[in-house]
Design a protein around this motif. Sequence first.
Motif, PDB file in Angstrom:
ATOM      1  N   GLY A  50       0.655  -1.253  -0.167  1.00 46.68           N
ATOM      2  CA  GLY A  50       0.058  -0.118   0.048  1.00 46.68           C
ATOM      3  C   GLY A  50       0.861   1.401   0.017  1.00 46.68           C
ATOM      4  N   ARG A  51       2.108   1.265  -0.430  1.00 43.85           N
ATOM      5  CA  ARG A  51       3.069   2.290  -0.449  1.00 43.85           C
ATOM      6  C   ARG A  51       3.204   3.086  -1.745  1.00 43.85           C
ATOM      7  N   PRO A  52       3.293   4.217  -2.029  1.00 43.01           N
ATOM      8  CA  PRO A  52       3.593   4.657  -3.327  1.00 43.01           C
ATOM      9  C   PRO A  52       4.810   4.485  -3.882  1.00 43.01           C
ATOM     10  N   THR A  53       4.874   4.290  -5.271  1.00 40.50           N
ATOM     11  CA  THR A  53       6.188   4.287  -6.018  1.00 40.50           C
ATOM     12  C   THR A  53       6.372   5.275  -6.905  1.00 40.50           C
ATOM     13  N   ALA A 131       7.942   4.563   3.316  1.00 43.65           N
ATOM     14  CA  ALA A 131       6.733   4.608   3.946  1.00 43.65           C
ATOM     15  C   ALA A 131       6.596   4.139   5.517  1.00 43.65           C
ATOM     16  N   THR A 132       5.747   4.820   6.225  1.00 40.95           N
ATOM     17  CA  THR A 132       5.862   4.640   7.542  1.00 40.95           C
ATOM     18  C   THR A 132       5.423   3.089   7.807  1.00 40.95           C
ATOM     19  N   VAL A 133       6.037   2.307   8.655  1.00 39.22           N
ATOM     20  CA  VAL A 133       5.832   1.106   9.208  1.00 39.22           C
ATOM     21  C   VAL A 133       4.544   0.953  10.182  1.00 39.22           C
ATOM     22  N   PRO A 134       3.643   0.327   9.639  1.00 35.21           N
ATOM     23  CA  PRO A 134       2.319  -0.065  10.273  1.00 35.21           C
ATOM     24  C   PRO A 134       2.621  -0.233  11.728  1.00 35.21           C
ATOM     25  N   GLY A 135       1.833   0.433  12.760  1.00 37.41           N
ATOM     26  CA  GLY A 135       2.230   0.242  14.247  1.00 37.41           C
ATOM     27  C   GLY A 135       3.547   0.827  14.763  1.00 37.41           C
ATOM     28  N   ARG A 136       4.487   1.382  14.032  1.00 37.53           N
ATOM     29  CA  ARG A 136       5.878   1.910  14.350  1.00 37.53           C
ATOM     30  C   ARG A 136       5.899   3.360  13.751  1.00 37.53           C
ATOM     31  N   PRO A 137       5.186   4.466  14.177  1.00 37.41           N
ATOM     32  CA  PRO A 137       5.117   5.757  13.492  1.00 37.41           C
ATOM     33  C   PRO A 137       6.493   6.124  13.356  1.00 37.41           C
ATOM     34  N   ASP A 138       7.697   5.752  14.151  1.00 40.98           N
ATOM     35  CA  ASP A 138       8.879   6.581  14.189  1.00 40.98           C
ATOM     36  C   ASP A 138       9.773   5.853  13.110  1.00 40.98           C
ATOM     37  N   GLU A 139       9.369   4.797  12.587  1.00 42.11           N
ATOM     38  CA  GLU A 139      10.028   3.937  11.630  1.00 42.11           C
ATOM     39  C   GLU A 139       9.684   3.985  10.197  1.00 42.11           C
TER      40      GLU A 139
END
Length: 435
Positions: A50-53, A131-139
């Motif tokens: 679900g991330r943009p390219t 893209a932001t890692v789901p559940g890890r907004p700092d990664e």
Amino acid sequence: MTDGLDGWHERCRSRSRSWPLRAALGAVLLLLTCGLPAVLLAGVLHEAAGRPTVGWSGAPVGDPATRAARELGERIGAQLDRQADALLGGDRAGFLAIAEPAARPALTRRYAALRALRVTVWRPEQTGLPATVPGRPDESRLVVRFQYCFVLPDCRPSPVLIGTRWREDAGTSRLVAVEESRSAEAGARPWEASELVAAVGPRTVVATTPALRGKLPGLLRQAEAAARVADGYVVDGAPPDRYRIFYAGRAEWLSWYGGGRPKWTGGYAVTVGGGHHEVVLNAGGLSATGTDDLLRHELTHAASLPERGYPGKATWWLVEGIAEYVGVGGAPVSRYEGLAEVRELLAPAGGWNGRLDALTPADDAPARRVSGSYGVGYLAVRHLVDRFGEHRLLAFFRAVVHDRRPLDEASGQAFGQPWTALHDECVGYARSAAG
């Protein structure tokens, strides 16, 4: 895109010796996408996550989120470039410097394995935006395509797609983790999953784990001998710059390239792009004679097969037959160890319909059925060689496997004979040879 049954070639165990040729690797029995173009794979990965390219998301150029992601990608790219320079320069400290402490043990192992394989090209290419890692907004997560070469700096690089995770620290991107490759179902390459030691010869690179280090000198000698033979069966272009061979212990056999081989498998080859097929041998039970045969068989696949794999089950007999033919090392047909199994397969109760295009064994087939299938493939190719010679056999192979021409057309071009008649001759020869 490949036709589904491309990329893997497998070999089985038999009662006669530990890893016989006739049940060798070559069966493309798994639905794999090893030959998928890396660009397509990257798009699939990004779509699935679900991330943009880049150039694909449709976000306006001035969109703040897109601009921030691009700036983050630039910082990550600079770090990856530094790491690549360190790897190629033999600077382990520099290779690890971009990573947080928790990521360094795995990176240390990977660095050592790549250096053991004499990595000469390591080129990171971003496949899209972080893209932001789901559940890890700092990664953030970014899939990177790494192009790599071993030994020679001017080889055609092989691509591998690897997920990386990053955390921002005072305006600097820090590597948090490196995932195993997601380049189709091929799974993790040996240098991703294991500590390796390696030996390099004029035609081969042979690697294994430190526990099996003592096997390397003998394996290298055997691999070099097999490579000299396999070089004579290149169908299209030049021979591989180096044949890449990995010798797997029990744990590695279950993990390298995803594991999961059929029970009868003793080795396999997989296309990894850049014109390379990487070969894995199962250390369990291999005898010196079996290793020689298996190496000739497998390296023939690496020399003869097209990068995109071959058309599928209907041509399995030809792909495996030529590898068996080379693998037996010129031994007389009467000494081929699979003749008893061929005889069983050809019997009315053998379960085979007599068509070469239906010869492929199932993953769960009994070892004797597999051995018989390899034997029939070998005998069919042997008949064609005896009648027309190797040069015309290779022309036929190229037309069918590389150019994907119909058998009738390829047979007329290479042999000047209709395939229907030659097919029946080949099966008749197998019956005669098996007695």
